[in-house]
Motif scaffolding. Structure first.
Motif, short mmCIF file in Angstrom:
data_model
loop_
_atom_site.label_atom_id
_atom_site.label_comp_id
_atom_site.label_asym_id
_atom_site.label_seq_id
_atom_site.Cartn_x
_atom_site.Cartn_y
_atom_site.Cartn_z
N VAL A 170 0.84 -1.20 0.00
CA VAL A 170 0.00 0.00 0.00
C VAL A 170 0.87 1.25 0.00
O VAL A 170 0.66 2.19 -0.78
CB VAL A 170 -0.95 -0.01 1.22
N TRP A 171 1.87 1.29 0.87
CA TRP A 171 2.74 2.47 0.94
C TRP A 171 3.51 2.68 -0.37
O TRP A 171 3.77 3.81 -0.77
CB TRP A 171 3.71 2.34 2.11
N ARG A 172 3.87 1.60 -1.02
CA ARG A 172 4.58 1.73 -2.30
C ARG A 172 3.68 2.32 -3.37
O ARG A 172 4.14 3.04 -4.26
CB ARG A 172 5.08 0.36 -2.77
N ALA A 173 2.40 1.97 -3.32
CA ALA A 173 1.49 2.34 -4.41
C ALA A 173 0.85 3.71 -4.23
O ALA A 173 0.45 4.35 -5.22
CB ALA A 173 0.40 1.29 -4.54
N VAL A 174 0.74 4.20 -2.99
CA VAL A 174 -0.04 5.41 -2.73
C VAL A 174 0.68 6.66 -3.23
O VAL A 174 1.91 6.74 -3.20
CB VAL A 174 -0.37 5.52 -1.23
N PHE A 210 -6.93 5.05 0.05
CA PHE A 210 -7.58 3.95 -0.67
C PHE A 210 -8.83 3.49 0.07
O PHE A 210 -8.81 3.29 1.29
CB PHE A 210 -6.63 2.75 -0.80
N ASP A 211 -9.91 3.30 -0.69
CA ASP A 211 -11.07 2.61 -0.14
C ASP A 211 -10.92 1.12 -0.44
O ASP A 211 -9.91 0.69 -1.01
CB ASP A 211 -12.37 3.17 -0.70
N THR A 212 -11.93 0.32 -0.07
CA THR A 212 -11.82 -1.13 -0.22
C THR A 212 -11.63 -1.54 -1.68
O THR A 212 -10.80 -2.39 -2.00
CB THR A 212 -13.07 -1.82 0.34
N GLU A 213 -12.36 -0.91 -2.59
CA GLU A 213 -12.25 -1.24 -4.01
C GLU A 213 -10.86 -0.94 -4.54
O GLU A 213 -10.25 -1.74 -5.25
CB GLU A 213 -13.31 -0.48 -4.80
N LEU A 226 -8.10 -0.67 -2.75
CA LEU A 226 -7.15 -1.57 -2.10
C LEU A 226 -7.09 -2.90 -2.83
O LEU A 226 -6.00 -3.42 -3.12
CB LEU A 226 -7.55 -1.78 -0.64
N THR A 227 -8.27 -3.44 -3.15
CA THR A 227 -8.32 -4.73 -3.84
C THR A 227 -7.63 -4.63 -5.20
O THR A 227 -6.90 -5.55 -5.62
CB THR A 227 -9.78 -5.17 -4.04
N ARG A 228 -7.82 -3.52 -5.88
CA ARG A 228 -7.21 -3.33 -7.20
C ARG A 228 -5.68 -3.19 -7.07
O ARG A 228 -4.93 -3.73 -7.89
CB ARG A 228 -7.81 -2.09 -7.86
N ILE A 229 -5.23 -2.49 -6.04
CA ILE A 229 -3.80 -2.23 -5.89
C ILE A 229 -3.03 -3.49 -5.50
O ILE A 229 -1.99 -3.80 -6.08
CB ILE A 229 -3.57 -1.13 -4.83
N VAL A 230 -3.53 -4.23 -4.53
CA VAL A 230 -2.77 -5.38 -4.03
C VAL A 230 -3.13 -6.67 -4.76
O VAL A 230 -2.50 -7.71 -4.53
CB VAL A 230 -2.96 -5.58 -2.51
#
Length: 438
Positions: free
Chosen positions: A217-221, A227-230, A232-236
């Motif tokens: 998460v920290w790498r992507a933000v 991030f919301d749940t949707e 988060l799911t897309r990112i990870v």
């Protein structure tokens, strides 16, 4: 001088940056979270350390629960040399080197704690090789396994080691790990409350996984982003299970599946099976549960039930997902529509109770072999009648210990294949009474 002057130079702080899960490894037993029954103030391991004496142990539990970390910390707090090997990559030659090094240390007055990861992957001979060095104190063995030690490890090894169970992290201990990560990074995870709860479910009780997800998460933000749940799911690229496998949702659904099968409702059984698949449950876990239903609730009312469940498990192994799930669904429907009987299940429980209650009674001597003159003199094998030479291939002899008397545990119902078994048993009971009147 560098071999390649034009190779890109990696900043030292990046090259030396370890994964978050590694940087946050506990430095003392007291910092371990999620295993308070072992590492808390009154935990088993704390008591061992306080006593100044460690024994060999088997750590049994899911991945990411701290088995390796705890073993390493134990060696440090007990002042032992630490050796680590993996049963996946090690063989007899590797074990011999470790044992030889441990013997040299022992001559210098220092004992070795040998941590063996995935110890269940060693074969019987390899497991036996630990016994002499455990017995003479050359090593203290700490084996880690995700599989049930009762089924995967030799009885001789288990008799010399204490089994300690590591639990999956609950939501509270995973949240504690996230807070430690935020402290170490000096920033808060950019997640909504729902997304944070979803991330905890994604970790599925694995402490290493929750820290790895946080790092992703920290790498992507980006700056100012949450991030919301949707998102988060897309990112990870990982879906949160519908229920936490370690908590009530998991047990509620498996209970509903089992009782639907027992209640002969294939539609409800399929519904709960599909829900567990959709939640990300391990299909092989469900395969094992179907096998359990076959032996507990169908039994000999339909002997093919067990065969079909094992075949479904093998089919899943062969086909993989998603095609393999259909084989498990087929087995589920077969079980739900099969005649039901728990007669063998009930009989086995009763026989187990009788075995415990009656102690080590000697079987009747006429059914014991007599390979020596002494045993023949004691009456072993005397009077034994070979059933195949008797009328109807049935002698009607008594096989229970004399002090115990004849017992009846198995009472097949008038259903399915057991209807035929019941007729056979009644016929043999009649012959037994005729040929051995008392």
């Amino acid at each position: 001088m560098s071999d390649d002057l034009f190779a890109p130079r990696v900043p030292e702080e990046v090259a030396n940056r370890r994964p978050l899960a590694d940087r946050l490894r506990p430095q003392t037993i007291g910092e371990v979270t999620g295993q308070e029954h072992l590492t808390g103030e009154d935990g088993v391991l704390r008591r061992m350390i306080a006593s100044g004496s460690l024994g060999s142990m088997i750590f049994w539990g899911p991945p990411g629960t701290g088995k390796t970390t705890v073993a390493r910390l134990l060696s440090g707090e007990a002042g032992l040399a630490f050796e680590q090997i993996s049963a996946i990559f090690s063989g007899v030659a590797d074990l011999k080197k470790v044992f030889d090094a441990a013997r040299l240390r022992r001559m210098d007055g220092r004992q070795t704690l040998l941590f063996v990861d995935e110890i269940h992957r060693f074969n019987r001979a390899q497991q036996d090789s630990f016994l002499p060095v455990m017995e003479d104190g050359t090593i203290i063995l700490v084996g880690a396994t995700t599989e049930n030690p009762s089924f995967e490890l030799n009885a001789a090894l288990l008799s010399r080691a204490r089994v300690l169970t590591f639990k999956s992290h609950d939501e509270e201990s995973l949240e504690e790990l996230l807070k430690r990560a935020e402290t170490a990074e000096g920033k808060v995870l950019p997640l909504t409350a729902d997304a944070r709860a979803s991330l905890l479910r994604m970790a599925d009780g694995d402490g290493r996984a929750v820290l790895t997800l946080a790092e992703e998460v920290w790498r992507a933000v980006r700056d100012g982003e949450t991030f919301d749940t949707e998102a988060l799911t897309r990112i990870v690229q990982r879906r949160a299970p519908v229920y936490d496998k370690a908590q009530d949702g998991h047990y509620n659904l498996i209970s509903a599946l089992h009782k639907s099968v027992r209640g002969s409702d294939p539609d409800a059984a399929l519904y709960y099976l599909a829900r567990m698949f959709d939640a990300g449950e391990d299909p092989l876990y469900l395969g094992r549960r179907l096998v359990r239903m076959a032996v507990e609730d169908i039994g000999l009312a339909d002997p093919q039930a067990l065969v079909i469940c094992n075949a479904a498990k093998d089919a899943y192994d062969y086909l993989g997902s998603p095609e393999g799930e259909l084989a498990l669904a087929q087995a589920c429907v077969y079980l739900a529509t099969a005649p039901k009987s728990n007669a063998v299940y009930t009989a086995f429980k009763a026989a187990t109770q009788a075995a415990k209650a009656n102690g080590s009674l000697l079987p009747p001597k006429h059914i014991l072999n007599a390979p020596t003159k002494l045993m023949k003199g004691e009456g072993y094998s005397e009077g034994y009648r070979y059933d195949h030479d008797e009328p109807d291939a049935f002698s009607g002899q008594d096989y229970f210990p004399q002090k115990m008397g004849r017992q009846t545990f198995y009472d097949p119902p008038e259903r399915g294949f057991e209807r035929d078994i019941r007729k056979r048993l009644e016929y043999w009971a009649k012959l037994r009474k005729e040929r051995n009147p008392r």
